[in-house]
Design a protein around this motif. Structure first.
Motif, PDB file in Angstrom:
ATOM      1  N   GLY A  31       0.822  -1.203   0.000  1.00 52.12           N
ATOM      2  CA  GLY A  31       0.000   0.000   0.000  1.00 52.12           C
ATOM      3  C   GLY A  31       0.856   1.251   0.000  1.00 52.12           C
ATOM      4  O   GLY A  31       1.986   1.239   0.496  1.00 52.12           O
ATOM      5  N   VAL A  32       0.322   2.319  -0.590  1.00 50.02           N
ATOM      6  CA  VAL A  32       1.019   3.603  -0.678  1.00 50.02           C
ATOM      7  C   VAL A  32       0.035   4.707  -0.290  1.00 50.02           C
ATOM      8  O   VAL A  32      -1.031   4.818  -0.880  1.00 50.02           O
ATOM      9  N   LEU A  33       0.405   5.502   0.712  1.00 46.52           N
ATOM     10  CA  LEU A  33      -0.512   6.485   1.307  1.00 46.52           C
ATOM     11  C   LEU A  33      -0.002   7.917   1.143  1.00 46.52           C
ATOM     12  O   LEU A  33       1.204   8.169   1.237  1.00 46.52           O
ATOM     13  N   ALA A  34      -0.918   8.846   0.912  1.00 44.80           N
ATOM     14  CA  ALA A  34      -0.577  10.275   0.989  1.00 44.80           C
ATOM     15  C   ALA A  34      -1.798  11.022   1.524  1.00 44.80           C
ATOM     16  O   ALA A  34      -2.920  10.516   1.490  1.00 44.80           O
ATOM     17  N   ASN A  35      -1.571  12.230   2.040  1.00 47.59           N
ATOM     18  CA  ASN A  35      -2.679  13.015   2.606  1.00 47.59           C
ATOM     19  C   ASN A  35      -2.827  14.349   1.882  1.00 47.59           C
ATOM     20  O   ASN A  35      -2.183  14.596   0.866  1.00 47.59           O
ATOM     21  N   ASP A  36      -3.650  15.239   2.435  1.00 45.25           N
ATOM     22  CA  ASP A  36      -3.937  16.501   1.742  1.00 45.25           C
ATOM     23  C   ASP A  36      -2.722  17.432   1.669  1.00 45.25           C
ATOM     24  O   ASP A  36      -2.622  18.253   0.755  1.00 45.25           O
TER      25      ASP A  36
END
Lengths: 419, 167
Positions: A31-36
């Motif tokens: 999984g690969v996550l990023a935010n605002d």
């Protein structure tokens, strides 16, 4: 070769033979996550790389959580960048508005991370998922863009510091106290470039939300990840959150550790980190003359349902001290709903708390509780650097929800036993 | 190729909130971020910096958040390199990915004085303080870091990978 948890999980994601610390291996990502905040920068790099699609539209997670609901024009424009990207790429797991929660509380809750996974996120507290036996670590946006494109990334095999938790847990001791005590002992760079691995006979008394809280703060000791074994408790949590058949995981007998730290928790009292570093820890009873202007109960460290229950247990039938703002922030929509259904909002409201919708908000001095010059706050978040929650002249103390709630009642730093 | 610049010394555990406070994270523009470089350490800090200057720091520089805005703010301020006792790991990766050179020198960092002119020769593995004559030997970069520098950063590295796959 006998392997640590970190070595074991990396080995599951690479064809190369994982050997000693320092070795660089290329791994496939779960999984690969990023935010605002970090998403737009990753998207900028993604475009600069000339990429046309993400490696797997089900494995890229975009969570608009830091300034949600969008606090001003600039932050609203940043969310537009991520929203358009998510639509263009057909990303399944894009969260905004009433679907968004604090990312590191949201992903395990939704079953998007499971034991044995290898997850990267453009947020330093991505290490949280070590609480359920996933190797997860925070990276910058360009590494994240690389992960989004290729689904692979290089990792240096970390040396491991083993932390054994022994003894029996006193009534008001939580995972937060254990991790603050550890950071106090080894320092904010005590685990630099290393993995923390937790074990010991008292682990059975630390529930999954407590473990997620502890893994969350591995980065505050400089760590790459904070890993817990995947045991029966992990399996029960994962099954309740959408993973029907979670993998059991434990370090091998005879695995090599760079260092072993043992903490006996039997006679422990709650721990508070004083300004301006998480390593400046003291027992709560030594800080009773420190008055506070604000209390924050929430964040990716302590915004889960057990944290809400802890705070409510202390606040039930009591009032927030005059002149103190107590801000309660359930970390996700599901936690918010659960807290409401259990009647906890009634307790918070009767006590005179502010009840917020899910957001990272004040933890990083974003909004929803920013400190002014000379103000002092005790917070359940993870970082108390100078100016973290607002003014450079403000002061921030870190503690568990039990201590934070008790402090809200008296208006000074207070342990639950002293009420 | 060696380069030189004026030293701006900072302390230990300089965190990413000091390098670029969260309230400035509403842009990804390098120059704009540069205008607020070290604003969380001391308001107006960046005014002392001239293009090509060098930050010299104690232990654990760049600890805290994963924000890539931190190396970008340093680059945007005109800083050419950061020399430190040690670096936090996310910051270390980010800096190389962005093309900011970091040099880890341990206790030898104490040989460098604030305000001095530093000459850095990465190929020779040498740092010299031109004012007090101190010399510091630095080890070669790891092969992976060297690859990133050779390709001109992570973006170009991935571009090449995509080309090799025929995308």
């Amino acid at each position: 070769m006998a392997m640590t948890l970190a070595q074991k999980i990396l080995q599951m994601h690479t064809d190369e033979e994982v050997r000693e610390p320092g070795q660089i291996v290329e791994c496939s990502l779960s999984g690969v996550l990023a935010n605002d905040i970090t998403g737009p920068l990753a998207i900028k790099s993604f475009r600069a790389m000339g990429a046309k699609k993400v490696f797997d539209k089900d494995k890229v997670f975009l969570v608009m959580d830091h300034y949600t609901p969008q606090k001003d024009i600039a932050s609203a424009n940043q969310v537009i960048v991520s929203r358009r990207f998510a639509a263009e790429m057909g990303i399944t797991h894009y969260y905004e508005g009433g679907c968004a929660g604090v990312e590191h509380a949201l992903l395990p809750e939704k079953g998007l991370v499971k034991p044995g996974d290898l997850v990267i996120g453009a947020d330093s507290h991505t290490c949280t998922y070590g609480g359920i036996g996933a190797f997860s670590t925070g990276l910058g946006s360009t590494d994240i863009a690389c992960g989004m494109v290729l689904g692979r990334l290089w990792f240096k095999v970390p040396a491991t510091i083993r932390v054994n938790i022994e003894g029996s847990m006193p009534r008001w001791i939580r995972g937060k106290d254990l991790i603050l005590r550890l950071i106090g002992e080894i320092g904010v760079d005590g685990a630099l470039y290393r993995a923390l691995e937790f074990g010991g006979s008292a682990l059975k008394d630390v529930d999954i939300e407590g473990r997620l809280c502890m893994a969350n703060m591995a980065i505050e000791a400089g760590g790459k990840c904070g890993l817990f074994p995947s045991d029966d408790m992990t399996a029960a949590y994962c099954r309740a959150h959408g993973t029907p058949d979670p993998m059991a995981l434990a370090a091998d007998e005879g695995a090599e550790y760079e260092r072993v730290v043992t903490m006996d928790v039997t006679d422990m009292e709650p721990v508070v980190a004083c300004p301006h570093l998480p390593e400046n820890t003291r027992p709560v009873s030594e800080l009773s003359d420190i008055r506070v202007d604000q209390v924050v109960i929430g964040s990716c460290t302590n915004g889960r349902i057990s944290d809400m229950r802890d705070a409510a247990e202390i606040l039930r039938g009591r009032k927030v001290a005059k002149g103190v703002r107590c801000i309660v922030i359930p970390a996700t929509p599901a936690v918010w709903r659960q807290a409401m259904d259990e009647g906890l909002f009634e307790v918070f409201s009767d006590a005179g708390c502010v009840i917020s919708t899910p957001t990272c908000g004040p933890c990083l001095g974003g909004y929803m509780g920013v400190l002014g010059d000379g103000e002092r706050c005790i917070s359940t978040s993870n970082r108390n650097f100078r100016g973290r929650m607002g003014s450079l002249e403000s002061e921030l103390y870190l503690a568990s929800p039990c201590v934070a709630a008790a402090s809200a009642v008296t208006g000074a730093i207070t342990g639950p036993d002293a009420l | 190729m060696s380069f030189s610049g004026k030293v701006h010394k900072v302390g230990a555990h300089i965190d990413t909130d000091a390098i670029i406070p969260a309230r400035f994270l509403v842009t990804t523009d390098t120059a704009k971020l540069g205008e607020a470089c070290m604003e969380g350490l001391e308001p107006g800090w960046v005014k002392r910096v001239h293009k090509g200057d060098i930050i010299v720091a104690d232990r654990n520089f760049g600890c805290g958040s994963s924000r890539e805005h931190a190396p970008l703010a340093i680059i945007g301020a005109g800083i050419r390199a950061v020399v430190a006792h040690s670096f936090a790991r996310i910051f270390y990766r980010n800096a190389f990915n962005m093309g900011l050179m970091l040099l880890e020198v341990g206790d030898e960092v104490n040989k460098i004085n604030d305000g001095d002119t530093l000459e850095i020769s990465p190929e020779q593995g040498l740092i010299r303080d031109l004012d007090n004559g101190a010399e510091i030997r630095i080890p070669a970069l790891s092969p992976m870091m060297q690859t990133l520098i050779d390709k001109g950063g992570m973006v170009n590295y991935v571009k090449e990978q995509l080309r090799l796959r025929g995308e």
